[in-house]
Design a protein around this motif. Sequence first.
Motif, PDB file in Angstrom:
ATOM      1  N   GLY A  82       0.810  -1.209   0.000  1.00 41.15           N
ATOM      2  CA  GLY A  82       0.000   0.000   0.000  1.00 41.15           C
ATOM      3  C   GLY A  82       0.839   1.252   0.000  1.00 41.15           C
ATOM      4  O   GLY A  82       1.958   1.288   0.498  1.00 41.15           O
ATOM      5  N   GLY A  83       0.316   2.338  -0.598  1.00 39.57           N
ATOM      6  CA  GLY A  83       0.900   3.651  -0.410  1.00 39.57           C
ATOM      7  C   GLY A  83       1.927   4.109  -1.400  1.00 39.57           C
ATOM      8  O   GLY A  83       2.914   4.734  -1.046  1.00 39.57           O
ATOM      9  N   GLY A  84       1.739   3.851  -2.676  1.00 45.34           N
ATOM     10  CA  GLY A  84       2.645   4.433  -3.659  1.00 45.34           C
ATOM     11  C   GLY A  84       3.735   3.462  -4.089  1.00 45.34           C
ATOM     12  O   GLY A  84       3.850   2.341  -3.608  1.00 45.34           O
ATOM     13  N   GLN A  85       4.538   3.890  -5.003  1.00 43.57           N
ATOM     14  CA  GLN A  85       5.620   3.062  -5.523  1.00 43.57           C
ATOM     15  C   GLN A  85       6.900   3.879  -5.581  1.00 43.57           C
ATOM     16  O   GLN A  85       6.886   5.066  -5.853  1.00 43.57           O
ATOM     17  CB  GLN A  85       5.289   2.565  -6.926  1.00 43.57           C
ATOM     18  N   GLY A  86       8.014   3.251  -5.333  1.00 45.42           N
ATOM     19  CA  GLY A  86       9.281   3.966  -5.346  1.00 45.42           C
ATOM     20  C   GLY A  86      10.071   3.718  -6.612  1.00 45.42           C
ATOM     21  O   GLY A  86       9.560   3.225  -7.605  1.00 45.42           O
ATOM     22  N   ARG A  87      11.326   4.085  -6.583  1.00 41.14           N
ATOM     23  CA  ARG A  87      12.201   3.854  -7.719  1.00 41.14           C
ATOM     24  C   ARG A  87      12.482   2.360  -7.868  1.00 41.14           C
ATOM     25  O   ARG A  87      12.325   1.580  -6.928  1.00 41.14           O
ATOM     26  CB  ARG A  87      13.536   4.581  -7.509  1.00 41.14           C
ATOM     27  N   ALA A  88      12.927   1.992  -9.046  1.00 39.04           N
ATOM     28  CA  ALA A  88      13.318   0.601  -9.268  1.00 39.04           C
ATOM     29  C   ALA A  88      14.565   0.290  -8.455  1.00 39.04           C
ATOM     30  O   ALA A  88      15.493   1.094  -8.395  1.00 39.04           O
ATOM     31  CB  ALA A  88      13.595   0.373 -10.752  1.00 39.04           C
ATOM     32  N   PRO A  89      14.619  -0.885  -7.799  1.00 41.21           N
ATOM     33  CA  PRO A  89      15.811  -1.234  -7.015  1.00 41.21           C
ATOM     34  C   PRO A  89      17.086  -1.194  -7.855  1.00 41.21           C
ATOM     35  O   PRO A  89      18.163  -0.944  -7.341  1.00 41.21           O
ATOM     36  CB  PRO A  89      15.495  -2.660  -6.539  1.00 41.21           C
ATOM     37  N   ALA A  90      16.964  -1.453  -9.179  1.00 44.87           N
ATOM     38  CA  ALA A  90      18.156  -1.511 -10.021  1.00 44.87           C
ATOM     39  C   ALA A  90      18.536  -0.158 -10.605  1.00 44.87           C
ATOM     40  O   ALA A  90      19.391  -0.076 -11.468  1.00 44.87           O
ATOM     41  CB  ALA A  90      17.924  -2.511 -11.151  1.00 44.87           C
ATOM     42  N   GLY A  91      17.891   0.906 -10.137  1.00 43.02           N
ATOM     43  CA  GLY A  91      18.191   2.235 -10.652  1.00 43.02           C
ATOM     44  C   GLY A  91      19.595   2.665 -10.308  1.00 43.02           C
ATOM     45  O   GLY A  91      20.242   2.103  -9.414  1.00 43.02           O
ATOM     46  N   PRO A  92      20.105   3.664 -11.003  1.00 41.17           N
ATOM     47  CA  PRO A  92      21.482   4.106 -10.770  1.00 41.17           C
ATOM     48  C   PRO A  92      21.629   4.715  -9.380  1.00 41.17           C
ATOM     49  O   PRO A  92      20.714   5.365  -8.877  1.00 41.17           O
ATOM     50  CB  PRO A  92      21.691   5.164 -11.864  1.00 41.17           C
ATOM     51  N   PRO A  93      22.765   4.509  -8.746  1.00 42.74           N
ATOM     52  CA  PRO A  93      22.975   5.085  -7.408  1.00 42.74           C
ATOM     53  C   PRO A  93      23.162   6.595  -7.485  1.00 42.74           C
ATOM     54  O   PRO A  93      23.538   7.144  -8.520  1.00 42.74           O
ATOM     55  CB  PRO A  93      24.262   4.388  -6.931  1.00 42.74           C
ATOM     56  N   ALA A  94      22.869   7.248  -6.365  1.00 44.41           N
ATOM     57  CA  ALA A  94      23.067   8.695  -6.292  1.00 44.41           C
ATOM     58  C   ALA A  94      24.550   9.008  -6.156  1.00 44.41           C
ATOM     59  O   ALA A  94      25.289   8.312  -5.463  1.00 44.41           O
ATOM     60  CB  ALA A  94      22.296   9.263  -5.108  1.00 44.41           C
ATOM     61  N   VAL A  95      24.979  10.052  -6.830  1.00 36.57           N
ATOM     62  CA  VAL A  95      26.355  10.536  -6.742  1.00 36.57           C
ATOM     63  C   VAL A  95      26.299  11.999  -6.321  1.00 36.57           C
ATOM     64  O   VAL A  95      25.699  12.827  -6.999  1.00 36.57           O
ATOM     65  CB  VAL A  95      27.087  10.403  -8.099  1.00 36.57           C
ATOM     66  N   ASN A  96      26.920  12.298  -5.157  1.00 35.69           N
ATOM     67  CA  ASN A  96      26.866  13.656  -4.602  1.00 35.69           C
ATOM     68  C   ASN A  96      25.439  14.163  -4.473  1.00 35.69           C
ATOM     69  O   ASN A  96      25.136  15.328  -4.739  1.00 35.69           O
ATOM     70  CB  ASN A  96      27.687  14.610  -5.477  1.00 35.69           C
ATOM     71  N   GLY A  97      24.543  13.252  -4.060  1.00 28.53           N
ATOM     72  CA  GLY A  97      23.151  13.630  -3.843  1.00 28.53           C
ATOM     73  C   GLY A  97      22.307  13.688  -5.092  1.00 28.53           C
ATOM     74  O   GLY A  97      21.123  14.025  -5.026  1.00 28.53           O
ATOM     75  N   ILE A  98      22.875  13.364  -6.246  1.00 28.55           N
ATOM     76  CA  ILE A  98      22.149  13.448  -7.513  1.00 28.55           C
ATOM     77  C   ILE A  98      21.997  12.051  -8.109  1.00 28.55           C
ATOM     78  O   ILE A  98      22.971  11.325  -8.254  1.00 28.55           O
ATOM     79  CB  ILE A  98      22.868  14.366  -8.516  1.00 28.55           C
ATOM     80  N   ARG A  99      20.759  11.706  -8.447  1.00 30.57           N
ATOM     81  CA  ARG A  99      20.482  10.423  -9.082  1.00 30.57           C
ATOM     82  C   ARG A  99      19.763  10.689 -10.397  1.00 30.57           C
ATOM     83  O   ARG A  99      18.735  11.379 -10.408  1.00 30.57           O
ATOM     84  CB  ARG A  99      19.619   9.552  -8.179  1.00 30.57           C
ATOM     85  N   PRO A 100      20.245  10.146 -11.506  1.00 30.46           N
ATOM     86  CA  PRO A 100      19.584  10.398 -12.788  1.00 30.46           C
ATOM     87  C   PRO A 100      18.150   9.890 -12.780  1.00 30.46           C
ATOM     88  O   PRO A 100      17.844   8.895 -12.108  1.00 30.46           O
ATOM     89  CB  PRO A 100      20.431   9.615 -13.793  1.00 30.46           C
ATOM     90  N   PRO A 101      17.245  10.550 -13.494  1.00 30.77           N
ATOM     91  CA  PRO A 101      15.886  10.016 -13.641  1.00 30.77           C
ATOM     92  C   PRO A 101      15.944   8.610 -14.223  1.00 30.77           C
ATOM     93  O   PRO A 101      16.877   8.254 -14.955  1.00 30.77           O
ATOM     94  CB  PRO A 101      15.218  10.993 -14.608  1.00 30.77           C
ATOM     95  N   MET A 102      14.954   7.807 -13.911  1.00 28.97           N
ATOM     96  CA  MET A 102      14.908   6.444 -14.417  1.00 28.97           C
ATOM     97  C   MET A 102      14.771   6.447 -15.938  1.00 28.97           C
ATOM     98  O   MET A 102      14.035   7.263 -16.501  1.00 28.97           O
ATOM     99  CB  MET A 102      13.752   5.677 -13.776  1.00 28.97           C
ATOM    100  N   SER A 103      15.459   5.539 -16.586  1.00 26.63           N
ATOM    101  CA  SER A 103      15.357   5.393 -18.036  1.00 26.63           C
ATOM    102  C   SER A 103      14.056   4.678 -18.378  1.00 26.63           C
ATOM    103  O   SER A 103      13.403   4.070 -17.514  1.00 26.63           O
ATOM    104  CB  SER A 103      16.543   4.596 -18.568  1.00 26.63           C
TER     105      SER A 103
END
Length: 331
Positions: A82-103
Motif C-alpha cells: 500500500g501507499g505508492g511506488q518507489g524507484r526501481a531497485p536496479a536504478g542508478p545510485p546517487a552521486v553527490n546527492g544526484i540520481r539520474p531520472p529512471m530510463s
Amino acid sequence: MLHTRRDIGKLALGALPAMAGLAATAPNSSFNGVQIGAITYSYRGIDKIDDIIAALVTSGVNEVELMSASVESEAGAPTGRGGGQGRAPAGPPAVNGIRPPMSDEQLANARNQPRALELKQWRLGLPMSTYQAIGKRFNDAGIDLRLLCFNMGEAITDEELDYAFRMAKALGAKGITTSTQITVARRVAPIAESHKMPIGFHGHDNVADPNETGSLESYAKALSFGKYNFVNADIGYFTAAGYDAIAFIKEHADRITNLHLKDRTRTRGAAVSQNLPWGQGETPVKEVLQLMRKEKYPFPANIEMSYSVPQGSDSVTEVGKCVKLCREYLA
C-alpha cells in the motif's frame, strides 16, 4: 515508544464518544483562525483506521492529512504494497546527492515486476465505495480529512496517478500531498487539472538533485507544469536547506496546500540536520503560525512529529504537546 495492541485498545475505548458520531464532542484544533492538524506519519506504529482516529481525538486534533498506506491496507491491498511506488531497485545510485531520472527501460522493468502488477490490478479494480466508507468514519468522529498523502515514485503508472485522485475524492479529501520527483510532477499536472484537485509537492533538504523537490528552483519548476500543482511546504526542511520559510509562504500562499510543522536545525557543511522537540531547533514555528493568523491563510498547518519520542512518552502524547504549543503561539 511504539504502542502495543493493548495500548491502542485503551486509546480507542477512550475516544469512543467521538468515534460513535458525536461530532460535537470532537476536539477543535482551530486557534484564532489557524487550522492545526496532523499528518498521520506522526503516529508511527498506529496503522488501523479506528486507532488513527482515536489517536487524533486523544491528541486534540480535528484535521488530518492521511497517509495512503494505512487506507489501502484497511481496504485490503496486497500485503506490503500500500501507499505508492518507489524507484526501481536496479536504478542508478546517487552521486553527490544526484540520481539520474529512471530510463524508459528501468521504468518498464519496475512496472512489470509481479508485485507492482498485482498492486496496480488491485487498485484499478477496487470500488471507490470502499474509500467512501472509510472517509465517513473520520467525518462521524468530527475530523476533517482534508488531505490524502499519496507518495508517488517515478515508476507509478498514469492509471495509478488517476486512481490517487479518485481515492482522495472518495475519502472526501480536498487535495493530495506527495513526496515525488520532478519527472512525476510534470506527468501528474494534467491529471490533477482533469480532477480539478490540487496536489502539493512535499520537499526535503536535497537541494543538489534537480529531479527532487528541495531547491527553490525545483519548486518553481513543479509549479510551472500546471495550475493545480501546489506545494506542501515543510518548514523544517526549508530551514534545513538554508531557506527562509516565511518568505516562501508569503510569496506562494495561493499555491500552498498545507504546511508541515516540525523543528529542525540547519545543515552546515558536513553536519546533518536533525529533527528536534519544538523549541530546540532553528525552525521559526511560532513566527510562521503567527504569520498565518495575521494573514488569515486558509490552508492548514499540520504537525509532523518527527523527533525521537522521549523515554516514557508516546507519539500520541507528543503530538498533543505540539497542539498545546500551537495554541500558545496563536493565543
